[in-house]
Write a protein that holds these residues in place. Structure first.
Motif, PDB file in Angstrom:
ATOM      1  N   ASP A 102      -0.433  69.812  26.327  1.00 48.89           N
ATOM      2  CA  ASP A 102      -1.107  68.684  25.646  1.00 48.89           C
ATOM      3  C   ASP A 102      -1.144  67.450  26.543  1.00 48.89           C
ATOM      4  N   LYS A 109      -4.191  64.987  28.281  1.00 52.47           N
ATOM      5  CA  LYS A 109      -4.317  63.539  28.025  1.00 52.47           C
ATOM      6  C   LYS A 109      -4.299  62.737  29.322  1.00 52.47           C
ATOM      7  N   THR A 130      -7.157  61.011  31.506  1.00 45.68           N
ATOM      8  CA  THR A 130      -7.788  59.712  31.256  1.00 45.68           C
ATOM      9  C   THR A 130      -7.164  58.568  32.062  1.00 45.68           C
ATOM     10  N   SER A 140      -0.154  55.250  26.765  1.00 47.00           N
ATOM     11  CA  SER A 140      -0.079  56.230  25.675  1.00 47.00           C
ATOM     12  C   SER A 140       0.944  55.809  24.629  1.00 47.00           C
TER      13      SER A 140
END
Ligand SMILES: [Mn+2]
Length: 460
Positions: free
Chosen positions: A300, A304, A307, A324
């Motif tokens: 996961d 992410k 980005t 984050s």
């Protein structure tokens, strides 16, 4: 130089080691409080030293893996119901002058550590390989030296030392790195034939420890990765809501099962796969669960991390920013994601500044700056130190707000200081702005600009 000569040289040149051995020779009948870092190197180090203490006749050893890196007097007091203790031993935790405070509390204190020194330690007995200027190693390797010099060493200690060396990135067998030629490498060469199973290359998969390449791994790295998942990897990646893991203390779950491997040493020497290894773990259901959850989180976070944004360059390295909310595994994934970004964008070298939130053990919201670099061009440990200094100017809580690290890896956390995330975020970004502005006028630096550039890790 062979391993025996390495041990003898250490004994000759390290006053701290000499004194530490004397005290360990004298533990018969004593009650000992043992602290280890809550990561794979910490549990491996504690395993080696617990056996030493027991062989030398300690009457009781109480082992704890407190959260966090430094040792604080309140953590000792928290264990008083298991006391009184005659001796305190800290392995693989920070070498900070806080160790002296424990001596001042009336508890004789020994520490074995391989991390950078913070402040001068005058009262506690410290064996730290940086005092003798040795190349990078692990806490477990220093514990192995201690055990060897005390005549306590046995085959399981080799396994523990290897796990610590691998999990602390001191060796990387798949890229031919077997540690410093003057310190770790001779030992690896000696024991490698006895542990061929752990060193055999496994193609097609990479672990969090395979940072130099992502095409293959070893069983040693796979087992070290499981240890990372089970201990929480010094970042307290615990699973309080999990029906099985939620009821367990994860670092202790790793430590206690690791200790039992001593009774399964013949099987351990023959394991040829991770499945083989897991069969040796009594509480394998919990271990497997921690590992499965870790792997799910890992993929996961990798997604992410795509980005992350390039925000400028300093000292010929591209700076990436990633923000984050309560994302686990940030520091480990960050290093690998950065290497891929730098390669893809042909940056040459790069650094990533990751800003994440975390829920602390006291249930508070903390901010975590995690920085990684592909080279020594930007010293990210210094940026973390400067971040903590900046936040402490405002919040003055150095027990909770701390930061530091190495040229290529650094962390700064506000922990339980109650710093609003927006304020921490602001200071992190404003430090980056200061760094980029300094870089822009590099050719006309004044003395004070230069001094600040060193503090921010973009000049040496
Ligand atoms: Mn360590």
């Amino acid at each position: 130089m062979n391993f025996k000569e390495i041990c003898d040289r250490e004994l000759k040149e390290s006053e701290g080691l000499k004194n530490l051995l004397k005290k360990l020779e004298d533990v018969k009948g004593k009650r000992v409080l043992l602290f280890g870092h809550d990561d794979p190197d910490g549990t491996s180090s504690a395993s080696i030293i617990k056996r030493v203490l027991e062989k030398k006749g300690a009457s009781f050893v109480h082992t704890v893996f407190p959260e966090g890196f430094d040792v604080f007097p309140y953590e000792i007091e928290a264990e008083s119901k298991y006391g009184p203790f005659d001796l305190f031993v800290s392995v693989d935790k920070g070498s900070k002058d806080g160790l002296d405070k424990i001596v001042e509390m009336g508890l004789d204190t020994l520490a074995i550590d391989h991390h950078f020194l913070m402040g001068e330690i005058k009262k506690a007995t410290l064996f730290n390989s940086l005092l003798t200027k040795r190349s990078y190693c692990s806490g477990s390797y220093l514990c192995l030296i201690v055990s060897t010099l005390l005549g306590c060493v046995e085959p399981i200690d080799e396994f523990d030392a290897l796990i610590g060396l691998k999990a602390d990135f001191a060796i990387d067998p798949t890229s031919g790195n077997f540690g410093g030629a003057d310190f770790v490498k001779p030992w690896i060469e000696e024991i490698k034939p006895r542990w061929e199973n752990l060193f055999k290359e496994i193609p097609g998969t990479a672990t969090l420890f395979d940072t130099a390449q992502r095409e293959k791994t070893t069983l040693l790295s796979q087992i070290a990765e499981v240890y990372f998942a089970v201990t929480g990897g010094a970042f307290q990646y615990f699973y309080p809501d999990d029906p099985i893991l939620g009821k367990l203390n994860q670092p202790l779950l790793c430590f206690e099962e690791n200790l039992k491997l001593n009774t399964k040493i013949d099987k351990l020497k023959k394991v040829n796969s991770l499945e083989d290894f897991m069969k040796l773990i009594d509480k394998r259901e919990a271990w497997q669960r921690a590992y499965d959850l870790f792997k799910r989180n890992w993929s996961d976070v990798v997604k992410k991390m795509e980005t992350a944004v390039p925000i400028g360059r300093a000292n010929d390295a591209t700076i990436y920013l990633f923000v984050s909310d309560k994302l686990p595994l940030i520091p480990m994934v960050g290093g690998i994601a950065l290497a891929e970004k730098v390669k893809k964008n042909a940056d040459g070298e790069g650094m990533i500044f990751m800003i994440n939130t975390e829920i602390t053990s006291q249930g508070k919201l903390g901010t975590h700056f995690s920085l990684r670099a592909t080279s020594d061009k930007i010293h990210v440990g210094k940026i973390c130190q400067a971040s903590a200094a900046r936040l402490n100017e405002v919040f003055n809580n150095p027990t909770e707000i701390s930061g530091g690290g190495h040229p290529r890896a650094g962390e700064c956390r506000t922990r339980n200081a109650g710093v609003p995330h927006g304020i921490a975020l602001y200071h992190g970004i404003s430090l980056l702005r200061e760094l980029l502005e300094l870089e822009a006028k590099r050719s006309s630096w004044t003395d004070s600009d230069k001094k600040r550039a060193v503090e921010l890790g973009i000049a040496s």
